[in-house]
Design a protein around this motif. Structure first.
Motif, PDB file in Angstrom:
ATOM      1  N   SER A 100       0.724  -1.231   0.080  1.00  0.00           N
ATOM      2  CA  SER A 100       0.101   0.074   0.244  1.00  0.00           C
ATOM      3  C   SER A 100       0.881   1.057   0.054  1.00  0.00           C
ATOM      4  CB  SER A 100      -0.719  -0.069   1.127  1.00  0.00           C
ATOM      5  OG  SER A 100      -1.799  -0.982   0.987  1.00  0.00           O
ATOM      6  N   GLU A 101       0.416   2.281  -0.549  1.00  0.00           N
ATOM      7  CA  GLU A 101       1.349   3.595  -0.969  1.00  0.00           C
ATOM      8  C   GLU A 101       1.288   4.306   0.588  1.00  0.00           C
ATOM      9  OE1 GLU A 101      -0.221   5.776  -4.004  1.00  0.00           O
ATOM     10  OE2 GLU A 101       0.653   4.174  -5.450  1.00  0.00           O
ATOM     11  N   ASN A 102       0.107   4.387   1.249  1.00  0.00           N
ATOM     12  CA  ASN A 102      -0.071   4.912   2.476  1.00  0.00           C
ATOM     13  C   ASN A 102      -0.835   4.333   3.295  1.00  0.00           C
ATOM     14  OD1 ASN A 102      -2.787   5.990   1.962  1.00  0.00           O
ATOM     15  ND2 ASN A 102      -1.569   6.994   0.227  1.00  0.00           N
ATOM     16  N   LEU A 103      -1.128   4.793   4.729  1.00  0.00           N
ATOM     17  CA  LEU A 103      -2.304   3.959   5.528  1.00  0.00           C
ATOM     18  C   LEU A 103      -3.480   4.028   5.028  1.00  0.00           C
ATOM     19  CD1 LEU A 103      -3.696   6.107   7.790  1.00  0.00           C
ATOM     20  CD2 LEU A 103      -1.243   6.271   8.651  1.00  0.00           C
ATOM     21  N   PHE A 104      -3.890   5.184   4.435  1.00  0.00           N
ATOM     22  CA  PHE A 104      -5.329   5.426   3.981  1.00  0.00           C
ATOM     23  C   PHE A 104      -5.560   4.480   2.801  1.00  0.00           C
ATOM     24  CE2 PHE A 104      -4.411   9.655   5.614  1.00  0.00           C
ATOM     25  CZ  PHE A 104      -5.030   9.535   6.699  1.00  0.00           C
ATOM     26  N   ASP A 105      -4.757   4.106   1.849  1.00  0.00           N
ATOM     27  CA  ASP A 105      -4.755   3.126   0.853  1.00  0.00           C
ATOM     28  C   ASP A 105      -4.836   1.706   1.426  1.00  0.00           C
ATOM     29  OD1 ASP A 105      -4.625   2.063  -1.847  1.00  0.00           O
ATOM     30  OD2 ASP A 105      -2.680   1.441  -1.322  1.00  0.00           O
ATOM     31  N   MET A 106      -4.171   1.280   2.637  1.00  0.00           N
ATOM     32  CA  MET A 106      -4.421  -0.065   3.116  1.00  0.00           C
ATOM     33  C   MET A 106      -5.624   0.016   3.761  1.00  0.00           C
ATOM     34  SD  MET A 106      -1.840  -1.632   6.249  1.00  0.00           S
ATOM     35  CE  MET A 106      -2.743  -0.859   7.389  1.00  0.00           C
ATOM     36  N   MET A 107      -6.193   0.998   4.423  1.00  0.00           N
ATOM     37  CA  MET A 107      -7.339   0.878   5.162  1.00  0.00           C
ATOM     38  C   MET A 107      -8.608   0.686   4.062  1.00  0.00           C
ATOM     39  SD  MET A 107      -7.014   3.913   8.089  1.00  0.00           S
ATOM     40  CE  MET A 107      -8.748   3.717   8.686  1.00  0.00           C
ATOM     41  N   TRP A 108      -8.536   1.387   2.970  1.00  0.00           N
ATOM     42  CA  TRP A 108      -9.361   1.396   1.960  1.00  0.00           C
ATOM     43  C   TRP A 108      -9.464  -0.152   1.531  1.00  0.00           C
ATOM     44  CZ3 TRP A 108     -13.550   3.880   0.616  1.00  0.00           C
ATOM     45  CH2 TRP A 108     -14.200   3.442  -0.778  1.00  0.00           C
ATOM     46  N   LYS A 109      -8.205  -1.053   1.307  1.00  0.00           N
ATOM     47  CA  LYS A 109      -8.084  -2.162   0.702  1.00  0.00           C
ATOM     48  C   LYS A 109      -8.623  -3.240   1.862  1.00  0.00           C
ATOM     49  CE  LYS A 109      -4.369  -1.361  -2.343  1.00  0.00           C
ATOM     50  NZ  LYS A 109      -2.606  -1.677  -2.565  1.00  0.00           N
ATOM     51  N   THR A 110      -8.251  -2.926   3.172  1.00  0.00           N
ATOM     52  CA  THR A 110      -8.775  -3.801   4.249  1.00  0.00           C
ATOM     53  C   THR A 110     -10.428  -3.598   4.519  1.00  0.00           C
ATOM     54  OG1 THR A 110      -6.691  -3.242   5.284  1.00  0.00           O
ATOM     55  CG2 THR A 110      -8.409  -4.041   6.684  1.00  0.00           C
ATOM     56  N   LYS A 111     -10.941  -2.477   4.182  1.00  0.00           N
ATOM     57  CA  LYS A 111     -12.379  -2.579   4.348  1.00  0.00           C
ATOM     58  C   LYS A 111     -12.879  -3.364   3.110  1.00  0.00           C
ATOM     59  CE  LYS A 111     -14.282   0.737   1.806  1.00  0.00           C
ATOM     60  NZ  LYS A 111     -15.090   0.036   0.853  1.00  0.00           N
ATOM     61  N   ASN A 112     -12.308  -3.509   1.751  1.00  0.00           N
ATOM     62  CA  ASN A 112     -13.035  -4.227   0.623  1.00  0.00           C
ATOM     63  C   ASN A 112     -12.877  -5.572   0.948  1.00  0.00           C
ATOM     64  OD1 ASN A 112     -13.560  -1.616  -0.656  1.00  0.00           O
ATOM     65  ND2 ASN A 112     -11.648  -2.119  -1.941  1.00  0.00           N
ATOM     66  N   ARG A 113     -11.400  -5.947   1.634  1.00  0.00           N
ATOM     67  CA  ARG A 113     -11.395  -7.452   1.665  1.00  0.00           C
ATOM     68  C   ARG A 113     -12.301  -7.941   2.926  1.00  0.00           C
ATOM     69  NH1 ARG A 113      -7.105 -10.857   0.493  1.00  0.00           N
ATOM     70  NH2 ARG A 113      -7.769 -13.161   1.009  1.00  0.00           N
ATOM     71  N   TYR A 114     -12.393  -7.008   3.988  1.00  0.00           N
ATOM     72  CA  TYR A 114     -13.501  -7.332   5.295  1.00  0.00           C
ATOM     73  C   TYR A 114     -14.934  -7.730   4.715  1.00  0.00           C
ATOM     74  CZ  TYR A 114     -16.429  -5.907   9.135  1.00  0.00           C
ATOM     75  OH  TYR A 114     -17.176  -5.942   9.962  1.00  0.00           O
ATOM     76  N   ASN A 115     -15.303  -6.558   3.806  1.00  0.00           N
ATOM     77  CA  ASN A 115     -16.544  -6.716   3.013  1.00  0.00           C
ATOM     78  C   ASN A 115     -16.790  -8.064   2.564  1.00  0.00           C
ATOM     79  OD1 ASN A 115     -17.953  -4.376   4.548  1.00  0.00           O
ATOM     80  ND2 ASN A 115     -17.192  -3.118   3.057  1.00  0.00           N
ATOM     81  N   ALA A 116     -15.903  -8.352   1.622  1.00  0.00           N
ATOM     82  CA  ALA A 116     -15.841  -9.477   0.630  1.00  0.00           C
ATOM     83  C   ALA A 116     -16.232 -10.724   1.704  1.00  0.00           C
ATOM     84  CB  ALA A 116     -14.638  -9.413  -0.077  1.00  0.00           C
ATOM     85  N   ILE A 117     -15.386 -10.740   2.676  1.00  0.00           N
ATOM     86  CA  ILE A 117     -15.316 -12.029   3.610  1.00  0.00           C
ATOM     87  C   ILE A 117     -16.603 -11.926   4.404  1.00  0.00           C
ATOM     88  CG2 ILE A 117     -14.510 -13.037   5.878  1.00  0.00           C
ATOM     89  CD1 ILE A 117     -11.681 -11.762   4.918  1.00  0.00           C
TER      90      ILE A 117
END
Length: 248
Positions: A82-99
Motif C-alpha cells: 500500500s502507498e499509504n495507511l489510507f490506501d491500506m485501510m481502503w483495501k482492508t475494508k474491501n477485503r473485510y466486506n468480501a469476507i
C-alpha cells in the motif's frame, strides 16, 4: 474534562473488545467460553465499538489470513503493498466486506470454529445502527464540549475500530523493535504498551501466535492478560493448557 473521559473510556473499551473477543478469541481461540458468554461479548462489542462495530466472524477470518500470508500480496492489510495507511485501510475494508458477505471465497480452514451470530452481525453492520451510535457521540459532544478543538476527536469515535487496526497493521509493521526473527515485518511498537492493551507486541504475537500473553520480556506488560486470568479464574473463559501454539 467530560470529553476527555469519554474519549479515553471509548478508546479502551472498544480496544478491549477488539483484542479480547475479536483477536484472541475469534481469530486465535486462545481460550474457550460458553455460547451464552460468547453472545454476551458479541453484544458488549457492539456497544463498545458502536458505529465502528467489527464483525467477530469477518475479523477472525481476516486476521487468520493475515497470519498465513503476512506481507505478501494475499495479506489483507500489509504496508508493503500500500502507498499509504489510507490506501491500506481502503483495501482492508474491501477485503473485510468480501469476507463478511461472501464467506465461501475463503478456504474452510480459515473459517473453522470462528464465532458467527447472524442476528448481531446484521445489527452491528446495519447503517441505521452505525449512524445511530455516531449521532449519540455527536450529541454528547454538543452537550459537554467546551472548546472547538474537542470536536476534532469525533472522527476517531466514528472509526474507532479501524483506527485501532491501522495503528498495529501499519505502524507495527514499520517501526519498533523485534525479539524474534519472523518471516515478515512485524515489530513491537511500544516497550510498555499502555496504549494498545498488549496489541503493540506484534513481533511477539507473530512468533507465538497462540500465546494469550503478548508480552515476553519482563518489561513487556500486556494489560489484557491479567483480565483473561481473572475471567479464567471465575469461569467466564477457559484458557487452553498450551496456548503457545498457532491456531492452525
Amino acid at each position: 474534562m467530560y470529553i476527555l473521559l469519554f474519549f479515553v473510556a471509548h478508546w479502551y473499551l472498544s480496544l478491549f473488545s477488539q483484542t479480547f473477543f475479536l483477536h484472541r478469541y475469534a481469530a486465535h481461540q486462545m481460550f474457550t467460553m460458553s455460547k451464552g458468554w460468547e453472545r454476551f461479548f458479541y453484544v458488549f462489542t457492539w456497544i463498545t465499538q458502536g458505529s465502528s462495530f467489527l464483525s467477530p466472524y469477518a475479523y477472525g477470518v481476516m486476521h487468520r489470513l493475515h497470519h498465513a500470508y503476512a506481507d505478501t500480496e494475499n495479506d489483507p492489510h500489509s504496508p508493503s503493498f500500500s502507498e499509504n495507511l489510507f490506501d491500506m485501510m481502503w483495501k482492508t475494508k474491501n477485503r473485510y466486506n468480501a469476507i463478511l458477505h461472501h464467506p465461501d471465497i475463503v478456504e474452510p480452514k480459515f473459517r473453522k470454529n470462528v464465532p458467527n451470530w447472524p442476528l448481531m452481525e446484521r445489527i452491528g453492520d446495519n447503517w441505521l445502527s452505525r449512524v445511530g451510535w455516531g449521532t449519540l457521540y455527536t450529541l454528547y459532544y454538543i452537550h459537554f464540549a467546551t472548546s472547538g478543538w474537542e470536536y476534532l476527536l469525533l472522527p476517531v469515535h466514528y472509526l474507532m475500530g479501524p483506527v485501532h487496526g491501522v495503528v498495529i497493521n501499519w505502524f507495527a509493521h514499520k517501526y519498533g523493535y523485534t525479539n524474534f526473527k519472523v518471516n515478515d515485518t512485524a515489530k513491537n511498537l511500544l516497550p510498555f504498551d499502555f496504549l494498545m492493551m498488549g496489541e503493540s507486541y506484534h513481533n511477539n504475537h507473530h512468533k507465538l501466535g497462540g500465546r494469550a500473553n503478548f508480552g515476553v520480556k519482563w518489561w513487556e506488560f500486556d494489560p489484557t492478560y491479567p483480565v483473561i486470568l481473572v475471567l479464567n479464574a471465575v469461569g467466564v473463559v477457559k484458557l487452553k493448557k498450551n496456548n503457545d501454539l498457532n491456531y492452525m
